[in-house]
Design an enzyme around this catalytic site. Structure first.
Site, PDB file in Angstrom:
ATOM      1  N   PHE A 127       0.848  -1.201   0.000  1.00 53.03           N
ATOM      2  CA  PHE A 127       0.000   0.000   0.000  1.00 53.03           C
ATOM      3  C   PHE A 127       0.887   1.255   0.000  1.00 53.03           C
ATOM      4  O   PHE A 127       1.875   1.317   0.724  1.00 53.03           O
ATOM      5  CB  PHE A 127      -0.871  -0.036   1.263  1.00 53.03           C
ATOM      6  N   ASP A 198       0.710  -5.416   8.439  1.00 51.20           N
ATOM      7  CA  ASP A 198      -0.332  -4.401   8.318  1.00 51.20           C
ATOM      8  C   ASP A 198      -1.645  -5.148   8.066  1.00 51.20           C
ATOM      9  O   ASP A 198      -1.807  -5.810   7.034  1.00 51.20           O
ATOM     10  CB  ASP A 198      -0.003  -3.439   7.172  1.00 51.20           C
ATOM     11  N   TYR A 223     -11.105   2.294  10.427  1.00 53.23           N
ATOM     12  CA  TYR A 223     -12.282   2.829   9.730  1.00 53.23           C
ATOM     13  C   TYR A 223     -12.765   1.984   8.567  1.00 53.23           C
ATOM     14  O   TYR A 223     -13.737   2.321   7.917  1.00 53.23           O
ATOM     15  CB  TYR A 223     -12.042   4.270   9.248  1.00 53.23           C
ATOM     16  N   LYS A 224     -12.076   0.854   8.289  1.00 52.30           N
ATOM     17  CA  LYS A 224     -12.497   0.002   7.169  1.00 52.30           C
ATOM     18  C   LYS A 224     -13.508  -1.017   7.705  1.00 52.30           C
ATOM     19  O   LYS A 224     -14.600  -0.642   8.105  1.00 52.30           O
ATOM     20  CB  LYS A 224     -11.267  -0.617   6.518  1.00 52.30           C
ATOM     21  N   ARG A 372     -13.569  -2.104  -7.238  1.00 51.11           N
ATOM     22  CA  ARG A 372     -13.583  -2.972  -6.049  1.00 51.11           C
ATOM     23  C   ARG A 372     -14.969  -2.998  -5.407  1.00 51.11           C
ATOM     24  O   ARG A 372     -15.656  -1.974  -5.330  1.00 51.11           O
ATOM     25  CB  ARG A 372     -12.598  -2.466  -4.988  1.00 51.11           C
TER      26      ARG A 372
HETATM   27  C1  LIG Z   1      -6.166   1.959   4.601  1.00 52.28           C
HETATM   28  C2  LIG Z   1      -4.740   1.575   4.808  1.00 52.28           C
HETATM   29  C3  LIG Z   1      -3.888   2.400   5.521  1.00 52.28           C
HETATM   30  C4  LIG Z   1      -4.430   3.687   6.064  1.00 52.28           C
HETATM   31  O1  LIG Z   1      -3.493   4.476   6.667  1.00 52.28           O
HETATM   32  P1  LIG Z   1      -3.972   5.779   7.446  1.00 52.28           P
HETATM   33  O2  LIG Z   1      -2.725   6.277   8.043  1.00 52.28           O
HETATM   34  O3  LIG Z   1      -4.979   5.354   8.459  1.00 52.28           O
HETATM   35  O4  LIG Z   1      -4.566   6.716   6.465  1.00 52.28           O
HETATM   36  C5  LIG Z   1      -2.581   1.980   5.708  1.00 52.28           C
HETATM   37  N1  LIG Z   1      -2.121   0.807   5.186  1.00 52.28           N
HETATM   38  C6  LIG Z   1      -2.947   0.002   4.485  1.00 52.28           C
HETATM   39  C7  LIG Z   1      -2.429  -1.270   3.944  1.00 52.28           C
HETATM   40  C8  LIG Z   1      -4.257   0.368   4.270  1.00 52.28           C
HETATM   41  O5  LIG Z   1      -5.062  -0.431   3.561  1.00 52.28           O
END
Ligand SMILES: *Cc1c(COP(=O)(O)O)cnc(C)c1O
Length: 413
Positions: A127, A198, A223-224, A372
């Site tokens: 990511f 992660d 938040y997901k 998605r």
């Molecule tokens: C959504 C997501 C993030 C989000 O990071 P924030 O710092 O909360 O914006 C980080 N890593 C992955 C793999 C994600 O899917």
């Protein structure tokens, strides 16, 4: 294979033990919500709880609430509620900051735990924020850190004695492909490296077993699938055996052994608490805590079972209903090898998704060409899968996506 029908899916809804949880969420009329992998829907309990914290705890009880309502304990209390979803002990998880910040903190700590090693090994297509954090750390440490990348399937082979820490996202945000956490962790440990997972696309829908696979460190998003609300606190995990060895790079007062002594000398708290930095975001914590209670009531094993069933059905429906419409299914067919969203490749994915959203099928788009559909078992009905795929077929077959309006890009896709 027998053809799926809407009636068969309606039968599944009638027998679904999780069906009743849909009423625990606010869901707008006319929307089939497939973006819970990006922003989870609002739990009614979170709405009520945040209103109560605002009106009573903030409004009336004011500063007394830090003690009276346990605000000060929120990061560890919410962390303890998260722990069973990720195979951690209650004292190994804290809710804090954002995923990006937590990743920074734990990567810097991991490098400190492996003096003489500089390499952070990650997947080339991890990511983006994870890459940016690693690149920033490399610049900050100026020679003390370097990032090595390898394709997902070559990660294990790329681990050697120079690697301080391997960091990977368990479920890929594009394809939903899943790493074998146990195998990667074992390989890293054989070479004396640490592992940092992660779990942003896992927590709340794919149960993971951090302790079962011997993982060292982890971070993830609130938040997901956890439905903690926009910008919800993220989480971090540190295996108990490492907790007192960690040297937090962001040594704030909430991670101090005795913050209210107001000593000017830093002394880290014992345990997971030293990874906290500043004052917790109380409103965000309140929403996340309420959401976690809903997930606990439903049970993560039941959530995963329904997710697998719905993922299989969605993929089967796309094959059955959308053949010849230029879609490629890029999500693995094997449930063990994937998370909980379906990614479809289409050369004009962006306008296609815009057209779907205009018809109430809210998914999202990831550049350059993936649409998605997040599968969230507590809010989606089996018949929603049918209805969404029917609209997808109509949109593609009728090329209703091909208008200048849908081609123009918004800031957030
Ligand atoms: C959504 C997501 C993030 C989000 O990071 P924030 O710092 O909360 O914006 C980080 N890593 C992955 C793999 C994600 O899917």
């Amino acid at each position: 294979m027998t053809k799926l029908t809407r009636a068969a899916l309606a039968e599944r809804d009638a027998r679904d033990p999780l069906a009743k949880f849909r009423g625990d969420f606010v869901l707008p009329d006319g929307v089939l919500y497939f973006a819970g992998n990006s922003l989870g829907a609002l739990p009614r309990a979170a709405e009520t709880r945040v209103a109560e914290v605002v009106a009573q705890e903030w409004g009336q009880d004011l500063v007394r609430s830090w003690n009276k309502h346990g605000w000060i304990d929120m990061p560890l209390r919410v962390g303890a509620k998260l722990a069973p979803l990720i195979g951690a002990r209650a004292n190994e998880v804290a809710a804090a900051d954002s995923t990006s910040v937590n990743l920074f903190k734990l990567l810097a700590s991991a490098l400190k735990l492996r003096p003489g090693r500089k390499v952070i090994l990650t997947e080339d297509l991890n990511f983006p924020t994870d890459h940016y954090i690693m690149q920033g750390l490399t610049r900050l440490l100026d020679g003390g850190c370097e990032v090595r990348t390898a394709p997902a399937e070559q990660i294990i082979g790329a681990i050697d004695e120079t690697v301080a820490v391997v960091t990977l996202t368990e479920v890929d945000y594009r394809t939903a492909r899943r790493h074998d956490m146990a195998a990667v962790t074992r390989a890293a440990h054989q070479h004396g490296a640490l592992v940092l997972w992660d779990l942003s696309h896992s927590a709340g829908v794919v149960p993971t077993d951090l302790n079962g696979c011997g993982a060292d460190l982890a971070v993830g998003c609130g938040y997901k699938y956890l439905s903690g609300g926009p910008g919800a606190p993220a989480f971090l995990f540190v295996a108990e055996r490492l907790q007192d060895e960690l040297e937090p790079p962001l040594a704030g007062w909430m991670g101090h052994a005795a913050p209210f002594e107001f000593s000017t000398d830093y002394r880290p708290a014992g345990g997971i608490a030293r990874n906290l930095c500043g004052t917790p975001s109380v409103l965000g914590m309140a929403a996340l805590e309420a959401a976690l209670d809903v997930i606990a009531k439903a049970g993560i094993a039941a959530i995963r079972r329904k997710s697998v069933e719905m993922m299989d059905a969605f993929i089967a429906l796309v094959e059955q209903e959308c053949a010849g419409l230029d879609l490629e299914i890029v999500t693995p067919r094997d449930a063990d090898l994937r998370g909980s969203h379906v990614a479809l490749r289409h050369a004009d994915g962006y306008p296609v998704m815009r057209a779907l959203i205009a018809r109430g099928v809210v998914g999202d788009f990831r550049a350059p060409d993936l649409i998605r559909f997040g599968i969230t078992p507590l809010t989606l009905r089996h018949t929603d899968l049918w209805d969404a795929v029917a609209i997808l077929r109509e949109t593609l077959a009728g090329r209703t996506w091909d208008t200048p309006e849908y081609h123009s890009r918004a800031a957030v896709t």
